[in-house]
Write an enzyme that holds these catalytic residues in place. Structure first.
Site, PDB file in Angstrom:
ATOM      1  N   HIS A 166       0.832  -1.412  -0.085  1.00  0.00           N
ATOM      2  CA  HIS A 166      -0.084  -0.034   0.202  1.00  0.00           C
ATOM      3  C   HIS A 166       0.804   1.429  -0.061  1.00  0.00           C
ATOM      4  O   HIS A 166       0.485   2.515  -0.171  1.00  0.00           O
ATOM      5  CB  HIS A 166      -0.786   0.059   1.104  1.00  0.00           C
ATOM      6  N   ASP A 373       3.231   9.542  -1.325  1.00  0.00           N
ATOM      7  CA  ASP A 373       1.853   8.699  -0.899  1.00  0.00           C
ATOM      8  C   ASP A 373       1.948   7.592  -1.852  1.00  0.00           C
ATOM      9  O   ASP A 373       1.729   7.775  -3.162  1.00  0.00           O
ATOM     10  CB  ASP A 373       0.715   9.703  -0.900  1.00  0.00           C
TER      11      ASP A 373
HETATM   12  P1  ADQ Z   1      -2.943   6.348   4.482  1.00  0.00           P
HETATM   13  O1  ADQ Z   1      -1.538   6.992   4.590  1.00  0.00           O
HETATM   14  O2  ADQ Z   1      -3.786   6.144   5.726  1.00  0.00           O
HETATM   15  O3  ADQ Z   1      -3.141   4.974   3.660  1.00  0.00           O
HETATM   16  P2  ADQ Z   1      -5.115   7.488   2.463  1.00  0.00           P
HETATM   17  O4  ADQ Z   1      -4.924   6.714   1.020  1.00  0.00           O
HETATM   18  O5  ADQ Z   1      -5.619   8.701   2.287  1.00  0.00           O
HETATM   19  O6  ADQ Z   1      -3.817   7.341   3.217  1.00  0.00           O
HETATM   20  O7  ADQ Z   1      -6.162   6.721   3.028  1.00  0.00           O
HETATM   21  C1  ADQ Z   1      -6.940   7.418   4.328  1.00  0.00           C
HETATM   22  C2  ADQ Z   1      -8.225   6.742   4.530  1.00  0.00           C
HETATM   23  O8  ADQ Z   1      -8.835   7.067   5.828  1.00  0.00           O
HETATM   24  C3  ADQ Z   1      -9.196   6.955   3.703  1.00  0.00           C
HETATM   25  O9  ADQ Z   1     -10.081   6.199   3.331  1.00  0.00           O
HETATM   26  C4  ADQ Z   1     -10.122   8.085   4.494  1.00  0.00           C
HETATM   27  O10 ADQ Z   1     -11.700   8.088   4.089  1.00  0.00           O
HETATM   28  C5  ADQ Z   1      -9.988   7.739   5.749  1.00  0.00           C
HETATM   29  N1  ADQ Z   1     -10.007   8.968   6.709  1.00  0.00           N
HETATM   30  C6  ADQ Z   1      -9.306  10.002   6.417  1.00  0.00           C
HETATM   31  N2  ADQ Z   1      -9.438  11.110   7.099  1.00  0.00           N
HETATM   32  C7  ADQ Z   1     -10.204  10.451   8.219  1.00  0.00           C
HETATM   33  C8  ADQ Z   1     -10.683  11.111   9.349  1.00  0.00           C
HETATM   34  N3  ADQ Z   1     -10.448  12.136   9.646  1.00  0.00           N
HETATM   35  N4  ADQ Z   1     -11.574  10.316  10.100  1.00  0.00           N
HETATM   36  C9  ADQ Z   1     -11.780   9.018   9.695  1.00  0.00           C
HETATM   37  N5  ADQ Z   1     -11.370   8.536   8.530  1.00  0.00           N
HETATM   38  C10 ADQ Z   1     -10.468   9.110   7.800  1.00  0.00           C
HETATM   39  C11 ADQ Z   1      -2.366   4.194   3.176  1.00  0.00           C
HETATM   40  C12 ADQ Z   1      -0.926   4.523   2.002  1.00  0.00           C
HETATM   41  C13 ADQ Z   1      -1.630   5.241   1.131  1.00  0.00           C
HETATM   42  C14 ADQ Z   1      -2.639   4.455   0.240  1.00  0.00           C
HETATM   43  C15 ADQ Z   1      -3.605   3.564   1.386  1.00  0.00           C
HETATM   44  C16 ADQ Z   1      -4.399   2.318   0.640  1.00  0.00           C
HETATM   45  O11 ADQ Z   1      -0.340   5.527   3.001  1.00  0.00           O
HETATM   46  O12 ADQ Z   1      -0.846   5.714   0.059  1.00  0.00           O
HETATM   47  O13 ADQ Z   1      -3.488   4.918  -0.413  1.00  0.00           O
HETATM   48  O14 ADQ Z   1      -2.826   3.211   2.304  1.00  0.00           O
HETATM   49  O15 ADQ Z   1      -3.673   1.654  -0.132  1.00  0.00           O
END
Ligand code: ADQ
Length: 730
Positions: A166, A373
């Site tokens: 991921h 990311d």
């Molecule tokens: P993350 O680094 O956590 O994931 P991201 O891909 O943006 O980053 O995913 C965040 C998830 O958390 C989103 O689905 C979002 O809906 C949820 N979220 C965000 N803010 C929130 C909040 N305030 N409260 C509750 N939920 C919230 C890791 C990797 C990324 C990759 C993902 C998936 O670092 O690059 O995209 O895994 O593979």
């Protein structure tokens, strides 16, 4: 129903214990919820850590946790506090996370962490092995469990194991810093399929295994011992309908209205991330500060809502970052704020789904500028909620999502000037343009949603397993040897298709050393003097060398991997193209680029695939075509497939030559009653492929092959040929 075992560090359900009572919480936004419709096709289980350390629970609790989780098809791996410190806070979050996100200065290389990581991976392996039936599909997620594939493979040699990363996979120069790099790569190669969000990450991985372990790849396919391992890109999607649908719900609309009312007639910029140094939050705040300084007309006219979700709060860098952000928020608000206007609203907490969607929906601009990311789902979720098409996404070029969301305003997060300009551009973008850009992205996100992502990953994994089975190569047993010799003696017209280097002679380093030795000359003399035999030496060598070496023999020759052929008693001549099997491998890549580049399309010709981009946005097309060309060149480098760039087209074609094509020259000549082909490398696979069913095909050495049989070495080849009548021992 097929059994699917998902494995990740955390379970989709967390357990806590308060005042002696166990409590269970489902994570709402996670992968598990997104995949609910995909799961219906499987009998699935999820294995992972439930978020509570072993010290905090009694034996009784464990039993209860196991039972309760099992009802939700989850199975817990229990981890002690000290192991968690080493495996999770230590190696995963202080070594791998910073290193793989290019924060090299934060990476800690600590042997104790590494040992903890190994230990916990072993614990996971034991639990998985316990659960996995022979036909189960095991899908492991992320960087916490990189050793797990091999550990499972040792216990279950035939298991179907997929691994998905991921986070980014760094370039070789960064990955090589890791003291335990080879063990990690070996660990991953225990999987059958290794997936990444983007081709760049896949390319980095392939380069690392080549440079550190010596494995070559062909179209992302690697030969590991006697197994094929496939490496590919699967850009993760979101549950599009869930986000698009949620915006229409009355309670969410009400919440969005409430937010808008609070903001007043100001524009709203939204920033949402886990509080992580990779997300570039301080840099973003500095850009907002600079924006307000440069554009005084926007003072009191715009509000930045900055949501940071608490994350890894036990790690020092995160604690420092939290303070840094708080100070910066204070600084920006102090510098620009007025009695009636707070420029930055800062929320440090997780948000329930409804609140998050309401924020997405209310925001005029989403500012998503991570330093690195893997993918970034926030950007995709934001676009999905823009049901009326209005809203602008500013996205960092270093988020994996940038290669799919080309219609966003793409910025280099380290280029402040550019980011400041992007904020202005976003705030002034005409509505029609916003709608046009968003509609295109929405179409794409809808099509390639999280279900399709998961399905494609599993389909690819199953396909890899099928290929492995199809390419199962068997040793030549004494019975088979007897049969070959028997068939040979009975036959009156025999065709022997023999590779040279690595087959008749061992690899000799220097080219000149490989010339036929007396033993081999005798062997060839014997075989060619029998009028029932037609011997063809199919080599990658040039014509001159072959003439020098085999001139004295009454033998057929193929040079330069099939470019030149020479029949007995005749002159050398060129041959022409024929086969098209590579298309199946290249087409999905072109399709993915077509999906990501609106207006582009694929043309299929008899011997080529062409990607046309003259109808696409020229700026986007310029980026995409470069990216596609690089991807194709990398994936085709070990095959005879050419990538040509024309006027607004990229053409992929078989160069038209292969040993297989050359072999057909003789195969089609007569109705042979004995055919034997022997070869040792990729180029010989083309010969095996064109053989009729009754032919004997033999691969020299290990590694996967289309050949039906394998033989250990050139010495053994000579022994076999000798037994056929070559009389090598005379
Ligand atoms: P993350 O680094 O956590 O994931 P991201 O891909 O943006 O980053 O995913 C965040 C998830 O958390 C989103 O689905 C979002 O809906 C949820 N979220 C965000 N803010 C929130 C909040 N305030 N409260 C509750 N939920 C919230 C890791 C990797 C990324 C990759 C993902 C998936 O670092 O690059 O995209 O895994 O593979």
């Amino acid at each position: 129903m097929k059994k699917l075992i998902m494995v990740s560090n955390r379970l989709p359900i967390s357990v806590t214990k308060k005042e002696g009572a166990l409590k269970f919480y489902k994570s709402t936004g996670g992968l598990a919820t997104g995949l609910s419709s995909f799961y219906r096709n499987y009998e699935s289980k999820w294995i992972g850590w439930p978020g509570i350390t072993s010290e905090k629970i009694s034996k009784e609790d464990r039993k209860k946790i196991r039972e309760s989780l099992l009802e939700e098809n989850c199975y817990p791996v229990f981890i002690s506090q000290s192991d968690l410190e080493r495996y999770y806070y230590g190696f995963s979050n202080k070594t791998i996370w910073p290193l793989f996100h290019y924060f090299i200065q934060y990476a800690v290389f600590n042997k104790n962490f590494w040992e903890g990581y190994r230990k916990v991976n072993r614990t996971f392996a034991e639990e998985v092995v316990e659960f996995a039936r022979k036909d189960a599909i095991i899908w492991i997620h992320d960087y916490h469990l990189m050793l797990l594939p091999r550990m499972i493979r040792e216990k279950l040699p035939d298991a179907s194991i997929g691994f998905f990363f991921h986070i980014p996979f760094p370039s070789f120069e960064v990955f090589r810093l890791l003291p335990w790099r080879n063990e990690i790569l070996h660990g991953l190669l225990g999987a059958d399929l290794i997936g990444f969000h983007s081709y760049d990450y896949a390319r980095h991985f392939l380069s690392c295994i080549h440079r550190l372990l010596g494995y070559e790849h062909m179209l992302g396919q690697i030969n590991v011992e006697d197994r094929i391992v496939r490496v590919d890109a699967f850009p993760m999607g979101i549950d599009f309908d869930k986000f698009a649908g949620a915006v229409k719900k009355p309670e969410i609309q009400k919440e969005a209205k409430r937010i808008k009312k609070k903001i007043g007639d100001r524009k709203m910029i939204l920033s949402v991330d886990r509080l992580d140094y990779t997300k570039g939050i301080p840099q973003r705040l500095e850009c907002f500060d600079l924006f307000l300084e440069r554009n005084s007309e926007y003072r009191e006219k715009v509000t930045l809502i900055l949501v940071a979700v608490p994350s890894r709060t036990g790690v020092e860098h995160y604690q420092i970052l939290k303070r840094q952000i708080e100070e910066l928020v204070g600084k920006v608000n102090g510098r620009h704020g007025t009695i009636g206007w707070v420029p930055v609203w800062y929320l440090y907490r997780p948000l329930p789904f409804n609140k998050l969607v309401a924020l997405y929906s209310a925001a005029d601009v989403a500012l998503v500028t991570p330093m690195r990311d893997g993918m970034n789902l926030i950007s995709k979720e934001y676009i999905a909620t823009k049901v009326d098409g209005r809203g602008v996404l500013i996205l960092s070029e270093r988020a994996g999502a940038a290669s799919e969301l080309g219609e966003a305003i793409i910025v280099n997060p380290d280029n402040r000037e550019e980011t400041v300009r992007a904020i202005k551009e976003a705030l002034t973008m005409p509505e029609e343009e916003q709608i046009e850009r968003n509609r295109t992205m929405q179409e794409r996100l809808k099509r390639y949603n999280v279900t399709r992502w998961a399905q494609e990953f599993i389909d690819r994994l199953e396909h890899t397993k099928e290929l492995q089975r199809a390419l199962q190569v068997h040793r030549i047993t004494p019975q088979v040897r007897k049969r070959i010799i028997g068939d040979y003696s009975k036959a009156t017209r025999r065709l022997l298709l023999l590779d040279y280097d690595g087959t008749l002679v061992p690899f000799a380093g220097k080219p000149s050393r490989a010339q036929p030795d007396p033993e081999l000359r005798k062997l060839l003399g014997g075989l060619t003097s029998d009028r029932r035999n037609e011997v063809v030496i199919i080599s990658g060598r040039d014509r001159k060398t072959l003439d020098n070496w085999f001139g004295p023999f009454d033998v057929n020759l193929v040079g330069e991997h099939g470019v030149w052929i020479k029949e007995r008693g005749e002159d050398w001549r060129l041959i022409e193209p024929l086969k098209n099997d590579w298309k199946e491998e290249i087409r999905p890549i072109l399709e993915l680029f077509t999906d990501r580049t609106p207006g582009s399309f694929i043309e299929e010709k008899e011997y080529s695939l062409v990607w046309h981009y003259r109808r696409a946005n020229p700026e986007l097309a310029a980026i995409r075509s470069r990216e596609l060309k690089e991807t194709l060149l990398d994936l085709t480098q070990n095959r005879d497939i050419g990538v040509l760039e024309g006027n607004k087209v990229i053409e992929v074609k078989k160069v038209g030559i292969s040993k297989g094509k050359a072999a057909l020259n003789w195969l089609e000549k007569e109705n042979w009653d004995f055919i034997l082909a022997i070869g040792d490398d990729w180029t010989d696979e083309d010969v095996f492929e064109v053989l009729p069913e009754k032919a004997y095909s033999v691969k020299v050495g290990f590694g996967f092959s289309r050949a039906a049989y394998r033989i250990e070495s050139p010495e053994k080849v000579r022994e076999l040929l000798g037994q056929l009548g070559g009389k090598s021992d005379e």
